[in-house]
Design an enzyme around this catalytic site. Structure first.
Site, PDB file in Angstrom:
ATOM      1  N   HIS A   1       0.939  -0.830  -0.003  1.00 11.72           N
ATOM      2  CA  HIS A   1      -0.030  -0.320   0.059  1.00 11.72           C
ATOM      3  C   HIS A   1       1.007   1.199   0.070  1.00 11.72           C
ATOM      4  O   HIS A   1       1.701   1.716   0.039  1.00 11.72           O
ATOM      5  CB  HIS A   1      -0.780   0.041   1.322  1.00 11.72           C
ATOM      6  CG  HIS A   1       0.293   0.431   2.623  1.00 11.72           C
ATOM      7  ND1 HIS A   1       0.726  -0.985   3.011  1.00 11.72           N
ATOM      8  CD2 HIS A   1      -0.526   0.844   3.349  1.00 11.72           C
ATOM      9  CE1 HIS A   1       1.194  -0.986   3.877  1.00 11.72           C
ATOM     10  NE2 HIS A   1       0.340   0.449   4.405  1.00 11.72           N
TER      11      HIS A   1
ATOM     12  N   HIS B   1       2.702   3.895   1.670  1.00  7.93           N
ATOM     13  CA  HIS B   1       2.606   3.836   3.295  1.00  7.93           C
ATOM     14  C   HIS B   1       3.343   5.037   3.791  1.00  7.93           C
ATOM     15  O   HIS B   1       2.846   5.992   3.239  1.00  7.93           O
ATOM     16  CB  HIS B   1       3.943   2.812   3.449  1.00  7.93           C
ATOM     17  CG  HIS B   1       4.133   1.921   3.158  1.00  7.93           C
ATOM     18  ND1 HIS B   1       4.090   1.221   3.459  1.00  7.93           N
ATOM     19  CD2 HIS B   1       5.034   2.003   1.965  1.00  7.93           C
ATOM     20  CE1 HIS B   1       4.337  -0.553   2.645  1.00  7.93           C
ATOM     21  NE2 HIS B   1       5.124  -0.042   2.223  1.00  7.93           N
TER      22      HIS B   1
ATOM     23  N   ASP C   1       4.903   5.678   7.064  1.00  2.00           N
ATOM     24  CA  ASP C   1       5.269   5.734   8.726  1.00  2.00           C
ATOM     25  C   ASP C   1       7.306   5.744   7.918  1.00  2.00           C
ATOM     26  O   ASP C   1       7.130   5.929   8.551  1.00  2.00           O
ATOM     27  CB  ASP C   1       4.921   4.163   9.249  1.00  2.00           C
ATOM     28  CG  ASP C   1       5.027   3.381   8.706  1.00  2.00           C
ATOM     29  OD1 ASP C   1       5.316   3.262   7.304  1.00  2.00           O
ATOM     30  OD2 ASP C   1       5.119   2.700   9.292  1.00  2.00           O
ATOM     31  N   HIS C   2       7.254   5.665   6.519  1.00  2.00           N
ATOM     32  CA  HIS C   2       8.280   5.441   5.806  1.00  2.00           C
ATOM     33  C   HIS C   2       7.928   4.914   4.334  1.00  2.00           C
ATOM     34  O   HIS C   2       7.326   5.719   3.504  1.00  2.00           O
ATOM     35  CB  HIS C   2       8.544   3.516   6.056  1.00  2.00           C
ATOM     36  CG  HIS C   2       7.937   2.776   5.432  1.00  2.00           C
ATOM     37  ND1 HIS C   2       7.091   1.946   5.860  1.00  2.00           N
ATOM     38  CD2 HIS C   2       8.847   2.645   3.794  1.00  2.00           C
ATOM     39  CE1 HIS C   2       6.929   1.263   4.788  1.00  2.00           C
ATOM     40  NE2 HIS C   2       7.404   1.189   3.465  1.00  2.00           N
TER      41      HIS C   2
ATOM     42  N   HIS D   1      -6.668  -0.599   5.701  1.00  2.00           N
ATOM     43  CA  HIS D   1      -6.120  -0.048   6.933  1.00  2.00           C
ATOM     44  C   HIS D   1      -5.651   1.619   5.579  1.00  2.00           C
ATOM     45  O   HIS D   1      -5.765   2.656   6.320  1.00  2.00           O
ATOM     46  CB  HIS D   1      -4.508  -0.269   6.456  1.00  2.00           C
ATOM     47  CG  HIS D   1      -3.507   0.142   6.708  1.00  2.00           C
ATOM     48  ND1 HIS D   1      -3.742   0.929   8.047  1.00  2.00           N
ATOM     49  CD2 HIS D   1      -2.339   0.667   6.347  1.00  2.00           C
ATOM     50  CE1 HIS D   1      -2.432   1.196   8.141  1.00  2.00           C
ATOM     51  NE2 HIS D   1      -1.588   1.138   6.855  1.00  2.00           N
TER      52      HIS D   1
ATOM     53  N   ASP E   1      -0.220  -4.019   6.129  1.00  2.00           N
ATOM     54  CA  ASP E   1      -0.659  -3.324   8.000  1.00  2.00           C
ATOM     55  C   ASP E   1      -2.087  -3.968   7.906  1.00  2.00           C
ATOM     56  O   ASP E   1      -2.715  -3.193   7.965  1.00  2.00           O
ATOM     57  CB  ASP E   1      -0.778  -2.197   7.775  1.00  2.00           C
ATOM     58  CG  ASP E   1       0.932  -1.898   7.178  1.00  2.00           C
ATOM     59  OD1 ASP E   1       1.883  -2.235   7.089  1.00  2.00           O
ATOM     60  OD2 ASP E   1       0.873  -0.439   7.650  1.00  2.00           O
TER      61      ASP E   1
ATOM     62  N   HIS F   1       4.633  -5.215   9.921  1.00  2.00           N
ATOM     63  CA  HIS F   1       5.689  -3.815  10.690  1.00  2.00           C
ATOM     64  C   HIS F   1       4.871  -5.346  11.883  1.00  2.00           C
ATOM     65  O   HIS F   1       4.361  -5.922  11.393  1.00  2.00           O
ATOM     66  CB  HIS F   1       4.702  -3.204  11.158  1.00  2.00           C
ATOM     67  CG  HIS F   1       4.965  -1.535  10.422  1.00  2.00           C
ATOM     68  ND1 HIS F   1       6.003  -0.871   9.796  1.00  2.00           N
ATOM     69  CD2 HIS F   1       3.499  -1.561   9.529  1.00  2.00           C
ATOM     70  CE1 HIS F   1       5.692  -0.242   9.070  1.00  2.00           C
ATOM     71  NE2 HIS F   1       4.593  -0.809   8.932  1.00  2.00           N
TER      72      HIS F   1
HETATM   73 FE   FE2 Z   1       0.219   1.836   6.229  1.00  2.00          FE
END
Ligand code: FE2
Length: 238
Positions: free
Chosen positions: A57, A59, A61-62, A113, A131, A172
């Site tokens: 997907h 992201h 967070d990074h 998500h 996620d 994660h």
């Molecule tokens: Fe994510």
């Protein structure tokens, strides 16, 4: 099959290397920009050619390593259909398969998500869940067009219907876990299961739980989402 789980400690992100050593072809799932050199070194040491970079997907967070890896190796960047990443080489749909040598990778829609999230079933015996389903948890559903009802429907209908022994490799982990199984998560995941009875929660109870989490925003969201929509290109400072 050659299968490696790689970890980025700063964002607790797993990247997966899937390869057929006979055909010398490889794919990376969810590469992280800061780890591109590590991943490329490993691929070269193993004598592999990178064919695909797959994203579960967009992201928050990074920043993805796909753009950089594509530039350096000529691999194809693959993202889920409807993902806002115009620079992808291929948009993959639910049920579609890719070949890495003799290894089949099947995309399984696991929305919730975000509104364009895929899990990837590899070689029939393991699923990379991004996620969506995490080990004893799941991805948050409170931003990026998240939808707890869709998360519940897709995890219960598309993942919990896989054979119990299917290995679960998440995008994660924050508690030191590396791998689980569908059977284990169907019994012990507290987001989806009432641990007292061992029974699956109702859709309503899952939605209420997800809507009550009050999580802080990821540290990198302001830079990560726009960059990932450009396949990992960071905007030049003005
Ligand atoms: Fe994510």
């Amino acid at each position: 099959m050659l299968f490696r789980q790689l970890f980025d400690a700063e964002t607790s992100t797993y990247t997966y290397l899937v390869a057929d050593p006979n055909a010398r072809e490889a794919a990376l799932v969810d590469p992280v920009l800061e780890q591109v050199e590590r991943d490329l070194k490993l691929i070269r040491e193993l004598g592999l050619t990178l064919k695909y970079c797959l994203e579960t997907h967009v992201h928050a967070d990074h920043i993805t390593g796909t753009g950089k890896l594509r530039e350096l190796t000529g691999c194809q960047g693959v993202v889920p259909v409807q993902a806002k990443a115009q620079c992808a080489d291929h948009f993959i749909g639910h049920g579609e398969t890719l070949q890495v040598g003799s290894i089949t990778i099947e995309a399984i829609a696991t929305l919730g998500h975000t509104d364009s999230h895929m899990s990837y079933r590899v070689h029939g015996d393991r699923v990379l869940t991004g996620d969506s389903l995490l080990i004893r948890g799941c991805g948050r559903t409170d931003f990026q067009s998240g939808d707890p009802g869709l998360m519940y429907d897709h995890v219960t209908q598309h993942l919990f219907t896989l054979p119990d022994e299917t290995l679960v490799y998440p995008g994660h982990d924050y508690r030191g876990h590396t791998v689980s199984t569908i059977g284990e998560e169907k019994r012990w995941n507290p987001r989806f299961v009432d641990l007292q009875t061992g029974k699956l929660r109702s859709r309503e109870s899952f939605i209420a739980l997800m809507n009550s989490l009050n999580l802080p925003q990821p540290k990198k969201i302001q830079e990560a989402v726009p960059a990932n929509e450009q396949c990992g290109q960071v905007a030049a400072a003005v």
